[in-house]
Design a protein around this motif. Structure first.
Motif, PDB file in Angstrom:
ATOM      1  N   ALA A  47       0.831  -1.195   0.000  1.00  0.00           N
ATOM      2  CA  ALA A  47       0.000   0.000   0.000  1.00  0.00           C
ATOM      3  C   ALA A  47       0.866   1.245   0.000  1.00  0.00           C
ATOM      4  O   ALA A  47       1.974   1.249   0.534  1.00  0.00           O
ATOM      5  CB  ALA A  47      -0.907  -0.004   1.239  1.00  0.00           C
ATOM      6  N   ALA A  48       0.337   2.309  -0.595  1.00  0.00           N
ATOM      7  CA  ALA A  48       1.072   3.575  -0.625  1.00  0.00           C
ATOM      8  C   ALA A  48       1.210   4.131   0.779  1.00  0.00           C
ATOM      9  O   ALA A  48       0.320   4.010   1.611  1.00  0.00           O
ATOM     10  CB  ALA A  48       0.338   4.578  -1.510  1.00  0.00           C
ATOM     11  N   THR A  49       2.340   4.740   1.056  1.00  0.00           N
ATOM     12  CA  THR A  49       2.566   5.368   2.357  1.00  0.00           C
ATOM     13  C   THR A  49       3.176   6.738   2.155  1.00  0.00           C
ATOM     14  O   THR A  49       3.903   6.971   1.205  1.00  0.00           O
ATOM     15  CB  THR A  49       3.514   4.525   3.233  1.00  0.00           C
ATOM     16  OG1 THR A  49       4.753   4.365   2.551  1.00  0.00           O
ATOM     17  CG2 THR A  49       2.920   3.161   3.531  1.00  0.00           C
ATOM     18  N   SER A  50       2.886   7.644   3.066  1.00  0.00           N
ATOM     19  CA  SER A  50       3.472   8.979   2.989  1.00  0.00           C
ATOM     20  C   SER A  50       4.944   8.920   3.321  1.00  0.00           C
ATOM     21  O   SER A  50       5.365   8.228   4.231  1.00  0.00           O
ATOM     22  CB  SER A  50       2.765   9.926   3.965  1.00  0.00           C
ATOM     23  OG  SER A  50       3.471  11.134   4.086  1.00  0.00           O
ATOM     24  N   ALA A  51       5.759   9.656   2.556  1.00  0.00           N
ATOM     25  CA  ALA A  51       7.206   9.689   2.807  1.00  0.00           C
ATOM     26  C   ALA A  51       7.577  10.649   3.919  1.00  0.00           C
ATOM     27  O   ALA A  51       8.735  10.714   4.325  1.00  0.00           O
ATOM     28  CB  ALA A  51       7.950  10.068   1.526  1.00  0.00           C
ATOM     29  N   LEU A  52       6.598  11.412   4.436  1.00  0.00           N
ATOM     30  CA  LEU A  52       6.863  12.316   5.554  1.00  0.00           C
ATOM     31  C   LEU A  52       8.086  13.172   5.283  1.00  0.00           C
ATOM     32  O   LEU A  52       9.152  13.011   5.867  1.00  0.00           O
ATOM     33  CB  LEU A  52       7.047  11.530   6.857  1.00  0.00           C
ATOM     34  CG  LEU A  52       5.838  10.681   7.300  1.00  0.00           C
ATOM     35  CD1 LEU A  52       6.187   9.882   8.544  1.00  0.00           C
ATOM     36  CD2 LEU A  52       4.621  11.538   7.545  1.00  0.00           C
ATOM     37  N   ALA A  53       7.912  14.131   4.347  1.00  0.00           N
ATOM     38  CA  ALA A  53       9.038  14.945   3.881  1.00  0.00           C
ATOM     39  C   ALA A  53       9.757  15.663   5.021  1.00  0.00           C
ATOM     40  O   ALA A  53      10.930  15.983   4.909  1.00  0.00           O
ATOM     41  CB  ALA A  53       8.545  15.961   2.851  1.00  0.00           C
TER      42      ALA A  53
ATOM     43  N   PHE B 115      16.350  14.776   1.386  1.00  0.00           N
ATOM     44  CA  PHE B 115      16.379  13.362   1.741  1.00  0.00           C
ATOM     45  C   PHE B 115      14.959  12.832   1.875  1.00  0.00           C
ATOM     46  O   PHE B 115      14.086  13.511   2.438  1.00  0.00           O
ATOM     47  CB  PHE B 115      17.154  13.161   3.042  1.00  0.00           C
ATOM     48  CG  PHE B 115      18.576  13.622   2.957  1.00  0.00           C
ATOM     49  CD1 PHE B 115      19.583  12.773   2.508  1.00  0.00           C
ATOM     50  CD2 PHE B 115      18.923  14.919   3.290  1.00  0.00           C
ATOM     51  CE1 PHE B 115      20.897  13.201   2.410  1.00  0.00           C
ATOM     52  CE2 PHE B 115      20.237  15.359   3.201  1.00  0.00           C
ATOM     53  CZ  PHE B 115      21.216  14.498   2.755  1.00  0.00           C
ATOM     54  N   PHE B 116      14.754  11.598   1.376  1.00  0.00           N
ATOM     55  CA  PHE B 116      13.435  10.972   1.346  1.00  0.00           C
ATOM     56  C   PHE B 116      13.538   9.540   1.863  1.00  0.00           C
ATOM     57  O   PHE B 116      14.633   8.988   2.006  1.00  0.00           O
ATOM     58  CB  PHE B 116      12.890  10.941  -0.090  1.00  0.00           C
ATOM     59  CG  PHE B 116      12.799  12.276  -0.758  1.00  0.00           C
ATOM     60  CD1 PHE B 116      11.618  13.000  -0.751  1.00  0.00           C
ATOM     61  CD2 PHE B 116      13.901  12.817  -1.414  1.00  0.00           C
ATOM     62  CE1 PHE B 116      11.527  14.229  -1.372  1.00  0.00           C
ATOM     63  CE2 PHE B 116      13.817  14.045  -2.043  1.00  0.00           C
ATOM     64  CZ  PHE B 116      12.631  14.760  -2.023  1.00  0.00           C
ATOM     65  N   CYS B 117      12.385   8.940   2.121  1.00  0.00           N
ATOM     66  CA  CYS B 117      12.363   7.524   2.440  1.00  0.00           C
ATOM     67  C   CYS B 117      13.033   6.747   1.307  1.00  0.00           C
ATOM     68  O   CYS B 117      12.885   7.098   0.135  1.00  0.00           O
ATOM     69  CB  CYS B 117      10.931   7.048   2.622  1.00  0.00           C
ATOM     70  SG  CYS B 117      10.140   7.743   4.088  1.00  0.00           S
ATOM     71  N   PRO B 118      13.781   5.681   1.624  1.00  0.00           N
ATOM     72  CA  PRO B 118      14.569   4.996   0.599  1.00  0.00           C
ATOM     73  C   PRO B 118      13.748   4.379  -0.515  1.00  0.00           C
ATOM     74  O   PRO B 118      14.264   4.147  -1.611  1.00  0.00           O
ATOM     75  CB  PRO B 118      15.330   3.929   1.390  1.00  0.00           C
ATOM     76  CG  PRO B 118      14.597   3.791   2.676  1.00  0.00           C
ATOM     77  CD  PRO B 118      13.999   5.128   2.969  1.00  0.00           C
ATOM     78  N   ALA B 119      12.454   4.103  -0.277  1.00  0.00           N
ATOM     79  CA  ALA B 119      11.607   3.525  -1.317  1.00  0.00           C
ATOM     80  C   ALA B 119      10.936   4.592  -2.187  1.00  0.00           C
ATOM     81  O   ALA B 119      10.235   4.257  -3.146  1.00  0.00           O
ATOM     82  CB  ALA B 119      10.538   2.630  -0.692  1.00  0.00           C
ATOM     83  N   ASP B 120      11.155   5.857  -1.878  1.00  0.00           N
ATOM     84  CA  ASP B 120      10.555   6.947  -2.675  1.00  0.00           C
ATOM     85  C   ASP B 120      11.432   7.181  -3.902  1.00  0.00           C
ATOM     86  O   ASP B 120      12.145   8.182  -4.006  1.00  0.00           O
ATOM     87  CB  ASP B 120      10.441   8.206  -1.817  1.00  0.00           C
ATOM     88  CG  ASP B 120       9.637   9.301  -2.494  1.00  0.00           C
ATOM     89  OD1 ASP B 120       9.106   9.055  -3.596  1.00  0.00           O
ATOM     90  OD2 ASP B 120       9.554  10.404  -1.918  1.00  0.00           O
TER      91      ASP B 120
ATOM     92  N   ASN C  53       9.022  12.145  -4.834  1.00  0.00           N
ATOM     93  CA  ASN C  53       7.907  13.101  -4.867  1.00  0.00           C
ATOM     94  C   ASN C  53       7.228  13.218  -3.507  1.00  0.00           C
ATOM     95  O   ASN C  53       6.204  13.877  -3.375  1.00  0.00           O
ATOM     96  CB  ASN C  53       6.890  12.712  -5.936  1.00  0.00           C
ATOM     97  CG  ASN C  53       6.123  11.439  -5.582  1.00  0.00           C
ATOM     98  OD1 ASN C  53       6.495  10.723  -4.646  1.00  0.00           O
ATOM     99  ND2 ASN C  53       5.076  11.148  -6.332  1.00  0.00           N
ATOM    100  N   GLY C  54       7.783  12.559  -2.472  1.00  0.00           N
ATOM    101  CA  GLY C  54       7.231  12.660  -1.131  1.00  0.00           C
ATOM    102  C   GLY C  54       6.248  11.582  -0.768  1.00  0.00           C
ATOM    103  O   GLY C  54       5.727  11.563   0.347  1.00  0.00           O
ATOM    104  N   THR C  55       5.960  10.656  -1.687  1.00  0.00           N
ATOM    105  CA  THR C  55       5.020   9.572  -1.430  1.00  0.00           C
ATOM    106  C   THR C  55       5.587   8.263  -1.951  1.00  0.00           C
ATOM    107  O   THR C  55       6.159   8.221  -3.042  1.00  0.00           O
ATOM    108  CB  THR C  55       3.667   9.840  -2.116  1.00  0.00           C
ATOM    109  OG1 THR C  55       3.136  11.077  -1.636  1.00  0.00           O
ATOM    110  CG2 THR C  55       2.668   8.730  -1.817  1.00  0.00           C
ATOM    111  N   VAL C  56       5.427   7.198  -1.177  1.00  0.00           N
ATOM    112  CA  VAL C  56       5.854   5.870  -1.623  1.00  0.00           C
ATOM    113  C   VAL C  56       4.626   5.092  -2.075  1.00  0.00           C
ATOM    114  O   VAL C  56       3.699   4.868  -1.286  1.00  0.00           O
ATOM    115  CB  VAL C  56       6.566   5.102  -0.486  1.00  0.00           C
ATOM    116  CG1 VAL C  56       6.900   3.680  -0.924  1.00  0.00           C
ATOM    117  CG2 VAL C  56       7.842   5.839  -0.083  1.00  0.00           C
ATOM    118  N   ASN C  57       4.598   4.698  -3.346  1.00  0.00           N
ATOM    119  CA  ASN C  57       3.476   3.925  -3.869  1.00  0.00           C
ATOM    120  C   ASN C  57       3.959   3.035  -5.015  1.00  0.00           C
ATOM    121  O   ASN C  57       5.165   2.905  -5.261  1.00  0.00           O
ATOM    122  CB  ASN C  57       2.336   4.849  -4.316  1.00  0.00           C
ATOM    123  CG  ASN C  57       2.789   5.898  -5.319  1.00  0.00           C
ATOM    124  OD1 ASN C  57       3.774   5.696  -6.035  1.00  0.00           O
ATOM    125  ND2 ASN C  57       2.091   7.024  -5.374  1.00  0.00           N
TER     126      ASN C  57
END
Length: 281
Positions: free
Chosen positions: A15-21, A226-231, A235-239
């Motif tokens: 599921a998509a998760t927010s990358a919490l910029a 810097f972003f979550c490694p799966a982003d 763009n600030g969202t992992v999906n």
């Protein structure tokens, strides 16, 4: 290099998760930023200006300073009789947060003189920071720089900005130019936890003598986020778009899929990314 091709259906969906910029990725440990300028104007004893000024911070709060010196504005300057003048400036706008570092700096210098005299000026702006990257992260960095110096006059301009791991020495961003040059860098990738350094400066100098005049300017602008490694697309969202884009690059053997940063695209990169993707942010 061997590429391992996988069917899209063989990879589990998440599921998509927010990358919490605004998440905390970095902790600054040491840093200084400063601007400075110097002007000298001498003319056969009639004008004798020698002035300098600087502003500096040792903290990590936003630093927005612009410093300009003009010899003609100094109390000693003889506006009626002087045959020499000089101006120097340094400007910096910079910000440090837990997930982003950005800065824009500029330096200028110009001077002129008639047959007897000297118009000397410098402008400088400096940025130095060491920070700890606290977790495996995806990054996006951009850097632009210019330097320009009038031909035929003593002086010069330089523009340097450099980000690197203090553990491996590998640069994340490196621009080093001078006099009449420009450079532009755009890059994305992954970084592992550890200490990093950011060093940058601009300088401009003109020393005009015996009927000469000149101008020097230097400038750079830098941004690293810097972003979550799966982003993957930062763009600030992992999906699923991140997963699909990564697998397309990985199947093509592109270095854009080099998740472990060892210069080779193989199954380890796929595993590294999908583990991060499954963990969300």
């Amino acid at each position: 290099m061997r590429r391992i091709h996988m069917l899209a259906g063989a990879v589990p969906l998440f599921a998509a998760t927010s990358a919490l910029a605004q998440a905390q990725f970095i902790t600054p440990s040491e840093g200084t930023r400063s601007v400075s300028a110097t002007v000298i104007a001498k003319d056969a004893g009639i004008t004798n200006v020698n002035a300098s000024d600087s502003r500096r911070t040792n903290g990590f709060e936003d630093f927005n300073e612009s410093l300009e010196l003009k010899a003609s504005k100094q109390p000693q300057y003889d506006d009626t009789h002087s045959h020499a003048d000089s101006n120097g400036s340094g400007t910096e706008t910079s910000s440090i947060t837990g997930s982003r570092i950005s800065a824009e700096v500029r330096a200028t210098a110009n001077g002129w003189t008639q047959a007897t005299g000297r118009g000397y000026a410098t402008g400088n702006a400096d940025f130095y920071l060491t920070f700890q990257l606290n977790r495996f992260a995806r990054y996006a960095v951009s850097g632009d720089a210019t330097a320009d110096t009038t031909a035929g006059v003593y002086g010069g301009s330089t523009s340097l900005v450099y980000i690197a791991s203090l553990t491996t020495g590998e640069p994340v961003l490196s621009i080093d130019i001078g006099n009449t040059d420009s450079d532009s860098v755009r890059r994305k990738g992954w970084l592992f936890p550890g200490p990093f350094t950011l060093q940058g400066d601009v300088s401009a100098l003109v020393d005009a003598r015996e009927g000469t005049a000149g101008t020097a300017t230097s400038w750079w602008k830098m941004d690293i986020q810097f972003f979550c490694p799966a982003d993957y697309d930062t763009n600030g969202t992992v999906n699923q778009a991140d997963r699909d884009a990564f697998l397309n690059a990985w199947n093509a053997g592109s270095l854009d899929a080099d998740a472990d940063g060892n210069g080779v695209v193989n199954s380890t990169d796929r595993t590294t990314f999908l583990l991060a993707y499954g963990s969300g942010c």
